[in-house]
Design an enzyme around this catalytic site. Structure first.
Site, PDB file in Angstrom:
ATOM      1  N   TYR A  48      15.343 -24.253 -11.706  1.00 42.07           N
ATOM      2  CA  TYR A  48      14.796 -24.603 -13.019  1.00 42.07           C
ATOM      3  C   TYR A  48      15.555 -25.754 -13.675  1.00 42.07           C
ATOM      4  O   TYR A  48      15.082 -26.306 -14.670  1.00 42.07           O
ATOM      5  CB  TYR A  48      14.828 -23.392 -13.957  1.00 42.07           C
ATOM      6  CG  TYR A  48      14.092 -22.177 -13.468  1.00 42.07           C
ATOM      7  CD1 TYR A  48      13.195 -22.240 -12.404  1.00 42.07           C
ATOM      8  CD2 TYR A  48      14.300 -20.938 -14.066  1.00 42.07           C
ATOM      9  CE1 TYR A  48      12.541 -21.117 -11.948  1.00 42.07           C
ATOM     10  CE2 TYR A  48      13.641 -19.810 -13.628  1.00 42.07           C
ATOM     11  CZ  TYR A  48      12.770 -19.899 -12.565  1.00 42.07           C
ATOM     12  OH  TYR A  48      12.128 -18.770 -12.119  1.00 42.07           O
ATOM     13  N   LEU A 187       1.728 -13.194 -17.545  1.00 41.53           N
ATOM     14  CA  LEU A 187       0.547 -13.501 -18.359  1.00 41.53           C
ATOM     15  C   LEU A 187      -0.408 -14.438 -17.625  1.00 41.53           C
ATOM     16  O   LEU A 187      -1.284 -15.050 -18.241  1.00 41.53           O
ATOM     17  CB  LEU A 187       0.969 -14.091 -19.700  1.00 41.53           C
ATOM     18  CG  LEU A 187       1.868 -13.167 -20.538  1.00 41.53           C
ATOM     19  CD1 LEU A 187       2.248 -13.824 -21.846  1.00 41.53           C
ATOM     20  CD2 LEU A 187       1.198 -11.822 -20.784  1.00 41.53           C
ATOM     21  N   ILE A 225       9.066 -11.002 -17.467  1.00 45.02           N
ATOM     22  CA  ILE A 225       9.801 -12.127 -18.055  1.00 45.02           C
ATOM     23  C   ILE A 225       8.835 -13.226 -18.507  1.00 45.02           C
ATOM     24  O   ILE A 225       8.813 -14.327 -17.944  1.00 45.02           O
ATOM     25  CB  ILE A 225      10.859 -12.677 -17.082  1.00 45.02           C
ATOM     26  CG1 ILE A 225      10.278 -12.865 -15.663  1.00 45.02           C
ATOM     27  CG2 ILE A 225      12.064 -11.749 -17.022  1.00 45.02           C
ATOM     28  CD1 ILE A 225      11.219 -13.607 -14.717  1.00 45.02           C
ATOM     29  N   ARG A 227       7.431 -16.382 -20.292  1.00 44.30           N
ATOM     30  CA  ARG A 227       8.088 -17.610 -20.733  1.00 44.30           C
ATOM     31  C   ARG A 227       7.406 -18.145 -21.987  1.00 44.30           C
ATOM     32  O   ARG A 227       6.186 -18.270 -22.046  1.00 44.30           O
ATOM     33  CB  ARG A 227       8.000 -18.666 -19.641  1.00 44.30           C
ATOM     34  CG  ARG A 227       8.598 -20.020 -20.026  1.00 44.30           C
ATOM     35  CD  ARG A 227       8.048 -21.109 -19.133  1.00 44.30           C
ATOM     36  NE  ARG A 227       6.611 -21.232 -19.279  1.00 44.30           N
ATOM     37  CZ  ARG A 227       5.804 -21.795 -18.381  1.00 44.30           C
ATOM     38  NH1 ARG A 227       6.289 -22.246 -17.253  1.00 44.30           N
ATOM     39  NH2 ARG A 227       4.507 -21.880 -18.590  1.00 44.30           N
ATOM     40  N   ASN A 237       5.730 -10.671 -27.806  1.00 43.59           N
ATOM     41  CA  ASN A 237       5.988 -10.181 -26.449  1.00 43.59           C
ATOM     42  C   ASN A 237       6.896  -8.956 -26.402  1.00 43.59           C
ATOM     43  O   ASN A 237       6.888  -8.222 -25.412  1.00 43.59           O
ATOM     44  CB  ASN A 237       6.589 -11.299 -25.595  1.00 43.59           C
ATOM     45  CG  ASN A 237       5.577 -12.376 -25.255  1.00 43.59           C
ATOM     46  OD1 ASN A 237       4.376 -12.187 -25.396  1.00 43.59           O
ATOM     47  ND2 ASN A 237       6.057 -13.533 -24.816  1.00 43.59           N
TER      48      ASN A 237
END
Length: 274
Positions: A48, A187, A225, A227, A237
């Site tokens: 990342y 998601l 997790i 983002r 969330n």
């Protein structure tokens, strides 16, 4: 307080902050904001290119390090024995921490067998660089091999999980092994909002479709997790623990999987379990 998922004596907060694509000040501010509002699980990776910013966000938040569950990952190009230890050292240096709570193999590498890197993964736990170790994107066959080679417990397999992808086979296998699962892309990379079935269920609970999808995941015993760099979405969330989906709703959401539902399938991906 966010509930936890337990695996082999380790507690993992069931909702964490994913940080892929978050860069520079945006990443620092997102990590800091999430921790200040109650998050205690942050996920990053060498790939990342934001480990330094994640570390700075942790320090900026003022939350004690020992209250945070921090995950990073060794990328598939760093799995050779001569590269692995240096990669872990570099990650810790960028993060500015002496250890991570969970160190994962980010992707298997078809050119490097698990026998070349699983011993080094276990060594990172023994030396204290990682409190816990695990893998990501591993199939049943790869988990068989990894567990055979490991002399330290593997506690987690991070994989793509969302309502549009049928992962029942690997989920059941991880449950049998006592390995926890962390869901990435929970998601569906923006596909959740506006989905008719999820919208109907969300309306019944006065929640958003994204909250329903996340609740579906954590109610199965997974961690997730999602983002985001937006504080409002961060709050939504983690606001999923004041209701419970019915068995019928859980089943219905489980039927939304599509034949081509997988979103992440890079060249180094293994042959997925069906």
């Amino acid at each position: 307080m966010i509930p936890v998922v337990e695996a082999k004596g380790t507690k993992i907060p069931s909702i964490g902050l994913g940080t892929m694509t978050l860069k520079d000040d945006v990443c620092i501010e997102a990590v800091s904001a999430a921790l200040k509002m109650g998050y205690r699980h942050v996920d990053t990776a060498t790939f990342y290119a934001n480990e330094a910013e994640v570390g700075e966000g942790i320090r900026t938040s003022g939350i004690p390090r020992d209250e945070i569950f921090l995950t990073t990952k060794v990328r598939h190009g760093d799995l050779a024995p001569d590269d692995f230890e240096a990669a872990v050292d570099a990650s810790l240096k960028r993060l500015g921490v002496p250890y991570v709570d969970l160190l994962l193999i980010h992707w298997p590498n078809p050119a490097i067998p698990p026998a070349a890197y699983i011993p080094n993964l276990c060594k990172a736990k023994r030396t204290g660089q990682a409190k816990n170790i695990g893998v990501a994107n591993f199939t049943i066959a790869l988990l068989d091999e990894a567990e055979r080679l490991a002399d330290e417990p593997l506690i987690n397999n991070q994989i793509e999980v969302h309502p549009f992808l049928d992962q029942n086979t690997i989920l059941a296998d991880c449950e049998r092994r006592g390995i926890s699962v962390t869901a990435y892309c929970p998601l569906g990379r923006g596909r959740i909002p506006g989905h008719a079935a999820l919208d109907r269920i969300a309306t019944a609970y006065n929640k958003t479709e994204a909250q329903i999808a996340l609740r579906w995941l954590v109610q199965q015993g997974l961690s997730a997790i999602p983002r985001t760099a937006t504080p409002e979405k961060m709050k939504l969330n983690i606001d999923i623990f004041d209701f419970k989906l019915s068995e019928a709703e859980m089943t219905e959401i489980g039927t939304l999987a599509e034949p081509n539902g997988r979103l992440i399938n890079p060249p180094q991906a293994p042959k997925w379990d069906i």
